[in-house]
Scaffold this motif. Sequence first.
Motif, PDB file in Angstrom:
ATOM      1  N   ARG A   1     -43.081  47.310 -33.076  1.00  0.00           N
ATOM      2  CA  ARG A   1     -41.945  46.625 -34.103  1.00  0.00           C
ATOM      3  C   ARG A   1     -40.714  47.863 -34.546  1.00  0.00           C
ATOM      4  N   ALA A   2     -40.762  48.728 -34.868  1.00  0.00           N
ATOM      5  CA  ALA A   2     -40.377  49.808 -34.948  1.00  0.00           C
ATOM      6  C   ALA A   2     -39.276  49.723 -34.180  1.00  0.00           C
ATOM      7  N   ARG A   3     -38.956  49.640 -33.160  1.00  0.00           N
ATOM      8  CA  ARG A   3     -38.097  49.958 -31.843  1.00  0.00           C
ATOM      9  C   ARG A   3     -37.791  48.195 -32.178  1.00  0.00           C
ATOM     10  N   ARG A   4     -38.165  47.035 -32.188  1.00  0.00           N
ATOM     11  CA  ARG A   4     -36.942  45.932 -32.736  1.00  0.00           C
ATOM     12  C   ARG A   4     -35.980  45.890 -33.369  1.00  0.00           C
ATOM     13  N   VAL A   5     -37.149  46.198 -34.690  1.00  0.00           N
ATOM     14  CA  VAL A   5     -36.179  46.731 -36.124  1.00  0.00           C
ATOM     15  C   VAL A   5     -34.889  47.424 -36.303  1.00  0.00           C
ATOM     16  N   LEU A   6     -35.038  48.907 -35.761  1.00  0.00           N
ATOM     17  CA  LEU A   6     -33.779  49.706 -35.264  1.00  0.00           C
ATOM     18  C   LEU A   6     -32.843  49.578 -34.699  1.00  0.00           C
ATOM     19  N   ALA A   7     -33.144  48.508 -33.390  1.00  0.00           N
ATOM     20  CA  ALA A   7     -32.373  48.378 -33.040  1.00  0.00           C
ATOM     21  C   ALA A   7     -32.107  47.821 -33.155  1.00  0.00           C
ATOM     22  N   ALA A   8     -31.723  46.188 -34.173  1.00  0.00           N
ATOM     23  CA  ALA A   8     -31.599  44.772 -35.009  1.00  0.00           C
ATOM     24  C   ALA A   8     -30.727  45.767 -35.885  1.00  0.00           C
ATOM     25  N   VAL A   9     -31.234  46.269 -37.000  1.00  0.00           N
ATOM     26  CA  VAL A   9     -30.471  47.030 -37.779  1.00  0.00           C
ATOM     27  C   VAL A   9     -28.685  48.012 -37.267  1.00  0.00           C
ATOM     28  N   THR A  10     -29.117  48.429 -36.427  1.00  0.00           N
ATOM     29  CA  THR A  10     -28.045  49.183 -35.515  1.00  0.00           C
ATOM     30  C   THR A  10     -26.919  48.852 -34.574  1.00  0.00           C
ATOM     31  N   ALA A  11     -27.623  47.101 -33.545  1.00  0.00           N
ATOM     32  CA  ALA A  11     -26.938  46.282 -33.854  1.00  0.00           C
ATOM     33  C   ALA A  11     -25.739  45.199 -35.211  1.00  0.00           C
ATOM     34  N   ALA A  12     -26.825  45.164 -35.881  1.00  0.00           N
ATOM     35  CA  ALA A  12     -26.057  44.696 -37.233  1.00  0.00           C
ATOM     36  C   ALA A  12     -24.813  45.690 -37.091  1.00  0.00           C
ATOM     37  N   ALA A  13     -25.051  47.435 -37.495  1.00  0.00           N
ATOM     38  CA  ALA A  13     -24.160  47.966 -38.221  1.00  0.00           C
ATOM     39  C   ALA A  13     -22.860  47.581 -37.053  1.00  0.00           C
TER      40      ALA A  13
ATOM     41  N   GLU B   1     -39.820  52.571 -21.889  1.00  0.00           N
ATOM     42  CA  GLU B   1     -39.115  52.700 -23.169  1.00  0.00           C
ATOM     43  C   GLU B   1     -38.310  53.987 -23.403  1.00  0.00           C
ATOM     44  N   LEU B   2     -38.361  55.075 -22.067  1.00  0.00           N
ATOM     45  CA  LEU B   2     -37.021  55.940 -22.431  1.00  0.00           C
ATOM     46  C   LEU B   2     -35.490  55.600 -21.591  1.00  0.00           C
ATOM     47  N   LEU B   3     -35.539  54.626 -21.045  1.00  0.00           N
ATOM     48  CA  LEU B   3     -34.353  53.621 -20.261  1.00  0.00           C
ATOM     49  C   LEU B   3     -33.963  53.045 -21.394  1.00  0.00           C
ATOM     50  N   LEU B   4     -34.460  52.078 -22.129  1.00  0.00           N
ATOM     51  CA  LEU B   4     -34.438  51.451 -23.355  1.00  0.00           C
ATOM     52  C   LEU B   4     -34.064  52.401 -23.893  1.00  0.00           C
ATOM     53  N   VAL B   5     -34.255  53.288 -24.679  1.00  0.00           N
ATOM     54  CA  VAL B   5     -33.935  53.860 -26.217  1.00  0.00           C
ATOM     55  C   VAL B   5     -32.912  54.327 -25.094  1.00  0.00           C
ATOM     56  N   ALA B   6     -32.641  54.572 -24.096  1.00  0.00           N
ATOM     57  CA  ALA B   6     -31.651  55.858 -23.244  1.00  0.00           C
ATOM     58  C   ALA B   6     -29.881  54.307 -23.309  1.00  0.00           C
ATOM     59  N   GLY B   7     -30.405  53.328 -23.990  1.00  0.00           N
ATOM     60  CA  GLY B   7     -29.652  52.330 -22.738  1.00  0.00           C
ATOM     61  C   GLY B   7     -28.932  52.318 -24.507  1.00  0.00           C
ATOM     62  N   LEU B   8     -29.999  52.229 -25.641  1.00  0.00           N
ATOM     63  CA  LEU B   8     -29.720  51.584 -26.750  1.00  0.00           C
ATOM     64  C   LEU B   8     -28.758  53.028 -27.264  1.00  0.00           C
ATOM     65  N   PHE B   9     -28.961  53.992 -27.265  1.00  0.00           N
ATOM     66  CA  PHE B   9     -27.630  54.980 -27.437  1.00  0.00           C
ATOM     67  C   PHE B   9     -26.579  54.355 -27.349  1.00  0.00           C
ATOM     68  N   LEU B  10     -26.717  54.491 -25.811  1.00  0.00           N
ATOM     69  CA  LEU B  10     -25.373  54.430 -25.032  1.00  0.00           C
ATOM     70  C   LEU B  10     -24.242  53.384 -25.555  1.00  0.00           C
ATOM     71  N   VAL B  11     -24.963  52.524 -26.171  1.00  0.00           N
ATOM     72  CA  VAL B  11     -24.702  51.384 -26.586  1.00  0.00           C
ATOM     73  C   VAL B  11     -23.541  51.298 -27.497  1.00  0.00           C
ATOM     74  N   TYR B  12     -25.135  52.444 -28.714  1.00  0.00           N
ATOM     75  CA  TYR B  12     -24.262  52.864 -30.112  1.00  0.00           C
ATOM     76  C   TYR B  12     -23.168  54.030 -29.814  1.00  0.00           C
ATOM     77  N   LYS B  13     -23.408  54.451 -28.962  1.00  0.00           N
ATOM     78  CA  LYS B  13     -21.947  54.941 -28.525  1.00  0.00           C
ATOM     79  C   LYS B  13     -20.989  54.904 -28.335  1.00  0.00           C
TER      80      LYS B  13
END
Length: 267
Positions: free
Chosen positions: A113-125, A23-35
């Motif tokens: 579920r929350a992590r999936r929703v946040l990832a989807a919203v961020t990707a769409a944004a 989960e730590l690697l996944l969240v870090a990866g999502l943050f990197l993609v976001y940046k």
Amino acid sequence: MNARTEPAPAGSDAIARPPLVRELLLVAGLFLVYKVGRQLATGHTGEAFRNAHRVWDFERAVHLPGEGAVQSLLLHGDGLVHLANTYYAAVHFPATAAFLIWLYLRRPAHYVRARRVLAAVTAAALALHLLFPLAPPRMRAATGLVDTARMYGPSVYGDPATDSLSNQFAAMPSLHFGWALMVAVGLIVATRSRWRWLWLAHPLLTLLVIVGTANHYWLDAIVAAALLGLALAVFDVPHRTAATAGRAHGSLVSAQRDEQALVGAGR
């Protein structure tokens, strides 16, 4: 706010807690993609200002309240506007991180579920930031709004011409508001405290801050809320389907038992 909860109903968190390292690697990866995604959206200054003009005119055409009304309230005192700037700069990421950590430790099923929703919203944004670059109202003199962070501090942005750490033309949708609304919704659903509805104060305060500091238009928050609603609907389908199937199975078993009882009584 009171975060104490009653014991969760049996089976509400039957899902196993995901491995922490993963989960730590996944969240870090999502943050990197976001940046990285925000950086890819830079370099569209002219289009961003043209879109800002369109958004401003659209809001006036549909009679949305003026953003200036909120900013004028903040400008009544230096302390209030400084507090709003601090909230904008310091609460966004820590509040979301604390929300995910708490769900992971206490409500793992809700966490997934929350992590999936946040990832989807961020990707769409990020996709919208690429397709519809938008200059915030603080950059347009025609709005009559001021850049409160630059005038009163603290500010998280540098000069748009030299700022290489953030994309300042990514106003729509507002992830500040979208994430804050998800935090409130997630905590309301995951807890049983009678005070849990007070979590809605977080997105409400965030909305007033992002508009009052001239970092976002009303429409930015509306689009973020729409994306969140869509993501919640999509990722809640399996959960609802499983719950419905469980109720249907229980009804079938009950009906079979009743039938057996009637047969036994007729013997």
